[in-house]
Design a protein around this motif. Structure first.
Motif, PDB file in Angstrom:
ATOM      1  N   LEU A  74       0.658  -1.048   0.304  1.00  0.00           N
ATOM      2  CA  LEU A  74       0.656  -0.007  -0.127  1.00  0.00           C
ATOM      3  C   LEU A  74       0.748   1.319   0.372  1.00  0.00           C
ATOM      4  O   LEU A  74       0.066   2.433  -0.564  1.00  0.00           O
ATOM      5  CB  LEU A  74      -0.823  -0.096   1.441  1.00  0.00           C
ATOM      6  CG  LEU A  74      -2.328  -1.133   1.315  1.00  0.00           C
ATOM      7  CD1 LEU A  74      -2.365  -0.540   2.214  1.00  0.00           C
ATOM      8  CD2 LEU A  74      -3.200  -0.821  -0.149  1.00  0.00           C
ATOM      9  N   ARG A  75       2.063   1.145   0.468  1.00  0.00           N
ATOM     10  CA  ARG A  75       3.140   2.237   0.167  1.00  0.00           C
ATOM     11  C   ARG A  75       3.257   3.203  -0.921  1.00  0.00           C
ATOM     12  O   ARG A  75       3.152   4.135  -1.202  1.00  0.00           O
ATOM     13  CB  ARG A  75       4.285   2.406   1.265  1.00  0.00           C
ATOM     14  CG  ARG A  75       4.190   1.368   2.580  1.00  0.00           C
ATOM     15  CD  ARG A  75       3.332   2.377   3.284  1.00  0.00           C
ATOM     16  NE  ARG A  75       4.112   3.436   3.733  1.00  0.00           N
ATOM     17  CZ  ARG A  75       4.333   4.618   4.218  1.00  0.00           C
ATOM     18  NH1 ARG A  75       3.615   4.671   5.567  1.00  0.00           N
ATOM     19  NH2 ARG A  75       4.777   5.661   4.546  1.00  0.00           N
ATOM     20  N   ASP A  76       3.847   1.847  -2.067  1.00  0.00           N
ATOM     21  CA  ASP A  76       3.893   2.492  -3.169  1.00  0.00           C
ATOM     22  C   ASP A  76       5.169   3.334  -3.403  1.00  0.00           C
ATOM     23  O   ASP A  76       5.571   4.585  -3.862  1.00  0.00           O
ATOM     24  CB  ASP A  76       2.598   2.987  -3.728  1.00  0.00           C
ATOM     25  CG  ASP A  76       2.703   2.946  -5.357  1.00  0.00           C
ATOM     26  OD1 ASP A  76       3.885   2.059  -5.772  1.00  0.00           O
ATOM     27  OD2 ASP A  76       2.023   3.794  -5.981  1.00  0.00           O
ATOM     28  N   GLY A  77       6.369   2.553  -2.526  1.00  0.00           N
ATOM     29  CA  GLY A  77       7.145   3.847  -2.406  1.00  0.00           C
ATOM     30  C   GLY A  77       7.496   5.534  -1.314  1.00  0.00           C
ATOM     31  O   GLY A  77       8.252   5.543  -2.097  1.00  0.00           O
ATOM     32  N   SER A  78       6.193   5.780  -1.373  1.00  0.00           N
ATOM     33  CA  SER A  78       5.854   6.924  -0.194  1.00  0.00           C
ATOM     34  C   SER A  78       7.347   6.641   0.539  1.00  0.00           C
ATOM     35  O   SER A  78       7.476   5.815   1.566  1.00  0.00           O
ATOM     36  CB  SER A  78       5.287   6.882   0.273  1.00  0.00           C
ATOM     37  OG  SER A  78       4.854   5.904   1.678  1.00  0.00           O
ATOM     38  N   PHE A  79       7.518   8.532   1.424  1.00  0.00           N
ATOM     39  CA  PHE A  79       8.574   8.375   2.216  1.00  0.00           C
ATOM     40  C   PHE A  79       7.762   7.223   3.747  1.00  0.00           C
ATOM     41  O   PHE A  79       7.326   7.050   4.495  1.00  0.00           O
ATOM     42  CB  PHE A  79       8.744   9.359   3.210  1.00  0.00           C
ATOM     43  CG  PHE A  79       9.474  10.242   3.619  1.00  0.00           C
ATOM     44  CD1 PHE A  79      10.934   9.730   3.801  1.00  0.00           C
ATOM     45  CD2 PHE A  79       8.745  10.405   4.964  1.00  0.00           C
ATOM     46  CE1 PHE A  79      11.603  10.202   4.733  1.00  0.00           C
ATOM     47  CE2 PHE A  79       9.826  10.637   5.869  1.00  0.00           C
ATOM     48  CZ  PHE A  79      11.015  10.338   5.988  1.00  0.00           C
ATOM     49  N   ILE A  80       8.927   6.810   3.957  1.00  0.00           N
ATOM     50  CA  ILE A  80       9.161   5.541   4.998  1.00  0.00           C
ATOM     51  C   ILE A  80      10.601   6.928   6.468  1.00  0.00           C
ATOM     52  O   ILE A  80      11.782   6.615   5.752  1.00  0.00           O
ATOM     53  CB  ILE A  80       9.004   4.480   5.190  1.00  0.00           C
ATOM     54  CG1 ILE A  80       7.979   4.098   4.321  1.00  0.00           C
ATOM     55  CG2 ILE A  80       9.370   3.885   6.743  1.00  0.00           C
ATOM     56  CD1 ILE A  80       8.503   2.287   3.934  1.00  0.00           C
ATOM     57  N   ARG A  81       9.492   7.063   7.276  1.00  0.00           N
ATOM     58  CA  ARG A  81      10.891   7.658   8.596  1.00  0.00           C
ATOM     59  C   ARG A  81      11.344   6.664   8.914  1.00  0.00           C
ATOM     60  O   ARG A  81      12.784   6.277   9.526  1.00  0.00           O
ATOM     61  CB  ARG A  81      10.043   8.470   9.327  1.00  0.00           C
ATOM     62  CG  ARG A  81      10.779   9.672   9.919  1.00  0.00           C
ATOM     63  CD  ARG A  81      10.475  10.420  11.009  1.00  0.00           C
ATOM     64  NE  ARG A  81       9.138   9.775  11.614  1.00  0.00           N
ATOM     65  CZ  ARG A  81       8.201  10.636  12.249  1.00  0.00           C
ATOM     66  NH1 ARG A  81       8.441  12.235  12.015  1.00  0.00           N
ATOM     67  NH2 ARG A  81       6.980  10.634  13.111  1.00  0.00           N
ATOM     68  N   ALA A  82      10.640   5.839   9.294  1.00  0.00           N
ATOM     69  CA  ALA A  82      11.145   4.671  10.101  1.00  0.00           C
ATOM     70  C   ALA A  82      10.209   2.977   9.870  1.00  0.00           C
ATOM     71  O   ALA A  82       9.632   2.570  10.465  1.00  0.00           O
ATOM     72  CB  ALA A  82      10.732   4.369  12.261  1.00  0.00           C
ATOM     73  N   PHE A  83      11.275   2.173  10.341  1.00  0.00           N
ATOM     74  CA  PHE A  83      10.148   0.677   9.986  1.00  0.00           C
ATOM     75  C   PHE A  83      10.820  -0.230  11.045  1.00  0.00           C
ATOM     76  O   PHE A  83      12.318  -0.218  11.227  1.00  0.00           O
ATOM     77  CB  PHE A  83      10.988   0.298   8.407  1.00  0.00           C
ATOM     78  CG  PHE A  83      10.645  -1.348   8.062  1.00  0.00           C
ATOM     79  CD1 PHE A  83       9.405  -1.193   7.942  1.00  0.00           C
ATOM     80  CD2 PHE A  83      11.526  -2.526   8.328  1.00  0.00           C
ATOM     81  CE1 PHE A  83       8.854  -2.658   7.135  1.00  0.00           C
ATOM     82  CE2 PHE A  83      11.181  -3.707   7.854  1.00  0.00           C
ATOM     83  CZ  PHE A  83       9.691  -3.698   7.107  1.00  0.00           C
ATOM     84  N   SER A  84       9.837  -0.675  11.792  1.00  0.00           N
ATOM     85  CA  SER A  84      10.461  -1.761  12.495  1.00  0.00           C
ATOM     86  C   SER A  84       9.735  -2.927  12.816  1.00  0.00           C
ATOM     87  O   SER A  84       8.352  -2.908  12.216  1.00  0.00           O
ATOM     88  CB  SER A  84      10.385  -1.616  14.196  1.00  0.00           C
ATOM     89  OG  SER A  84      10.199  -2.447  14.618  1.00  0.00           O
ATOM     90  N   LEU A  85      10.669  -4.227  11.981  1.00  0.00           N
ATOM     91  CA  LEU A  85       9.927  -5.750  12.110  1.00  0.00           C
ATOM     92  C   LEU A  85      10.399  -7.022  13.197  1.00  0.00           C
ATOM     93  O   LEU A  85      11.985  -6.526  13.321  1.00  0.00           O
ATOM     94  CB  LEU A  85      10.127  -6.220  10.729  1.00  0.00           C
ATOM     95  CG  LEU A  85      10.221  -7.848  10.422  1.00  0.00           C
ATOM     96  CD1 LEU A  85       8.214  -7.264  10.173  1.00  0.00           C
ATOM     97  CD2 LEU A  85      10.426  -7.944   9.005  1.00  0.00           C
ATOM     98  N   SER A  86       9.313  -7.585  13.534  1.00  0.00           N
ATOM     99  CA  SER A  86       9.598  -8.052  15.160  1.00  0.00           C
ATOM    100  C   SER A  86       8.578  -9.374  14.944  1.00  0.00           C
ATOM    101  O   SER A  86       7.635  -9.427  14.718  1.00  0.00           O
ATOM    102  CB  SER A  86       9.305  -7.625  15.690  1.00  0.00           C
ATOM    103  OG  SER A  86       9.974  -8.583  17.528  1.00  0.00           O
ATOM    104  N   CYS A  87       9.722 -10.532  14.352  1.00  0.00           N
ATOM    105  CA  CYS A  87       8.957 -11.657  14.470  1.00  0.00           C
ATOM    106  C   CYS A  87      10.515 -12.719  14.721  1.00  0.00           C
ATOM    107  O   CYS A  87      11.454 -13.121  14.370  1.00  0.00           O
ATOM    108  CB  CYS A  87       9.378 -11.822  13.342  1.00  0.00           C
ATOM    109  SG  CYS A  87       7.655 -13.681  12.606  1.00  0.00           S
ATOM    110  N   ASP A  88       9.319 -13.787  15.525  1.00  0.00           N
ATOM    111  CA  ASP A  88      10.068 -14.991  16.283  1.00  0.00           C
ATOM    112  C   ASP A  88      10.919 -15.890  15.689  1.00  0.00           C
ATOM    113  O   ASP A  88      11.383 -16.809  15.765  1.00  0.00           O
ATOM    114  CB  ASP A  88      10.072 -14.823  17.464  1.00  0.00           C
ATOM    115  CG  ASP A  88       8.258 -15.550  17.510  1.00  0.00           C
ATOM    116  OD1 ASP A  88       8.037 -15.696  16.908  1.00  0.00           O
ATOM    117  OD2 ASP A  88       8.194 -15.905  18.232  1.00  0.00           O
ATOM    118  N   ASP A  89       9.962 -16.113  14.073  1.00  0.00           N
ATOM    119  CA  ASP A  89      10.309 -17.177  13.802  1.00  0.00           C
ATOM    120  C   ASP A  89       9.985 -16.854  11.539  1.00  0.00           C
ATOM    121  O   ASP A  89       8.753 -16.552  11.424  1.00  0.00           O
ATOM    122  CB  ASP A  89       9.256 -18.414  13.628  1.00  0.00           C
ATOM    123  CG  ASP A  89       9.002 -19.576  13.391  1.00  0.00           C
ATOM    124  OD1 ASP A  89      10.027 -19.652  12.203  1.00  0.00           O
ATOM    125  OD2 ASP A  89       8.539 -20.596  13.422  1.00  0.00           O
TER     126      ASP A  89
END
Length: 383
Positions: A46-61
């Motif tokens: 959905l972002r389609d390349g728009s500006f992102i200031r911060a990105f966090s991804l947390s997954c234990d598997d």
């Protein structure tokens, strides 16, 4: 993630989603990993390349999803110029290579990586804006380039936690603006940072130095340490018996002699007691915290430091402090630490109510009797 959910409630809100600058995804909010990864995929589409200031991804598997995650990171870094990137990824099956594009992102200011991955840096690093770097469990493939990374011109805070290194004799950390440095290599962890080596650190701007683990390597803080405010030296005992470890211990304390707040593990106190003549004065020390049970030999080391800390105001023992009358007190109190007479106003001690409390209360009574400047004595019972 809440912003993504609201975009499904109304067509009017669908395009507002693209304006959200911070993305934080955690698998703990989903019943299955597959559902979580599909949600992340759709949300990012959905972002389609728009500006992102911060990105966090947390997954234990993330088994089976590593390839997609790498493409996602590369896409964000290349097209969105993310400034704050945080990856907390577990159960990967086998180690993967962190995308090298991360280390050519001039907009990146904060990078946290906690993952079983390898870091292969590009020859041309472009991290002119990087201020915070926190690496946990990663494997460094090229020591020379890692040294270049640790010397980034804007780097202010660096954490190296339970990481693996290729065998090398020395590691350089020369960031000119480095203020906060944390290094951990706990025993029993699958890392080889504990192999003997020298760690050279630029100390010109260093304010906080925290070190946990085995003292198998030698630290060298170069330049002045006048800015150093706080040090934590959580050094565990080593099995070597050739005197090298003790010599390194004696070199470690002088590096932090300017600090105002100092935390020590009991092992260092034992070495201080054995090498009384090599300990520096701690002229600026105001607060001293002790970790681990402090027995008779360590108590003697404690009083060596107390006699060298004329401005000490607070002494805090996080575990039991034991010293019995049969060991005598003349060696402890002669000469009496000057801070007892003028500065030491607060002392906290733990007493094990099931394990010889009289031996532990003995030290509390010594403090009450001899620390004439004392205003507050905290005695906590530990069941």
């Amino acid at each position: 993630m809440d912003a993504v959910k609201t975009s499904t409630l109304s067509k009017r809100w669908r395009h507002l989603w693209a304006l959200v600058p911070d993305l934080q995804f955690s698998c703990s909010d989903f019943p299955k990993r597959s559902v979580f990864m599909e949600f992340v995929r759709r949300a990012c589409a959905l972002r389609d390349g728009s500006f992102i200031r911060a990105f966090s991804l947390s997954c234990d598997d993330v088994i089976g999803s590593v390839s997609y995650i790498k493409k996602l990171i590369t896409s964000f870094v290349a097209t969105c110029g993310v400034g704050d990137l945080r990856l907390f990824l577990g159960n990967l099956g086998r180690a993967y290579k962190l995308p090298s594009s991360i280390f050519t992102c001039g907009a990146l200011e904060t990078l946290h990586v906690q993952s079983h991955c390898t870091v292969r840096l590009p020859s041309s690093l472009r991290l002119s804006s990087l201020k915070v770097l926190d690496l946990k469990g990663v494997t460094f493939e090229d020591n020379a380039l890692m040294e270049k990374l640790f010397s980034s011109p804007s780097l202010e805070k660096l954490g190296i936690w339970d990481c693996k290194w290729r065998e090398c004799k020395s590691v350089g950390i020369f960031a000119p603006k480095l203020r906060h440095l944390s290094i951990r290599n706990l025993p029993g962890r699958r890392n080889n940072f504990s192999y003997p080596r020298q760690v050279h650190i630029n100390g010109d701007c260093l304010e906080y130095f925290h070190c946990w683990g085995m003292l198998n390597h030698e630290y060298c803080i170069q330049g002045g340490t006048a800015q150093l405010v706080e040090a934590k030296l959580m050094i565990f005992p080593c099995r070597r018996r050739d005197g090298i470890v003790m010599a390194r211990n004696s070199k470690l304390l002088p590096l932090v002699s300017n600090v105002k707040e100092l935390t020590l593990f009991n092992t260092l106190l034992k070495d201080v007691a054995k090498r009384n003549d090599v300990q520096p004065p701690f002229r600026n020390l105001i607060k001293l915290t002790l970790v681990g049970e402090i027995h008779s030999v360590a108590v003697k080391g404690l009083f060596v430091i107390l006699r060298r800390s004329p401005r000490l105001q607070s002494l805090h023992c996080e575990e039991e402090l034991r010293y019995h009358r049969v060991n005598g007190v003349h060696g402890l109190l002669n000469p009496l630490p000057s801070c007892f007479l003028t500065e030491l106003k607060e002392i906290s001690v733990f007493v094990g109510c099931r394990n010889c409390p009289k031996k532990q209360l003995f030290m509390a009574l010594i403090f009450l009797e001899r620390a004439v400047a004392l205003e507050k004595l905290n005695v906590q019972l530990k069941g």
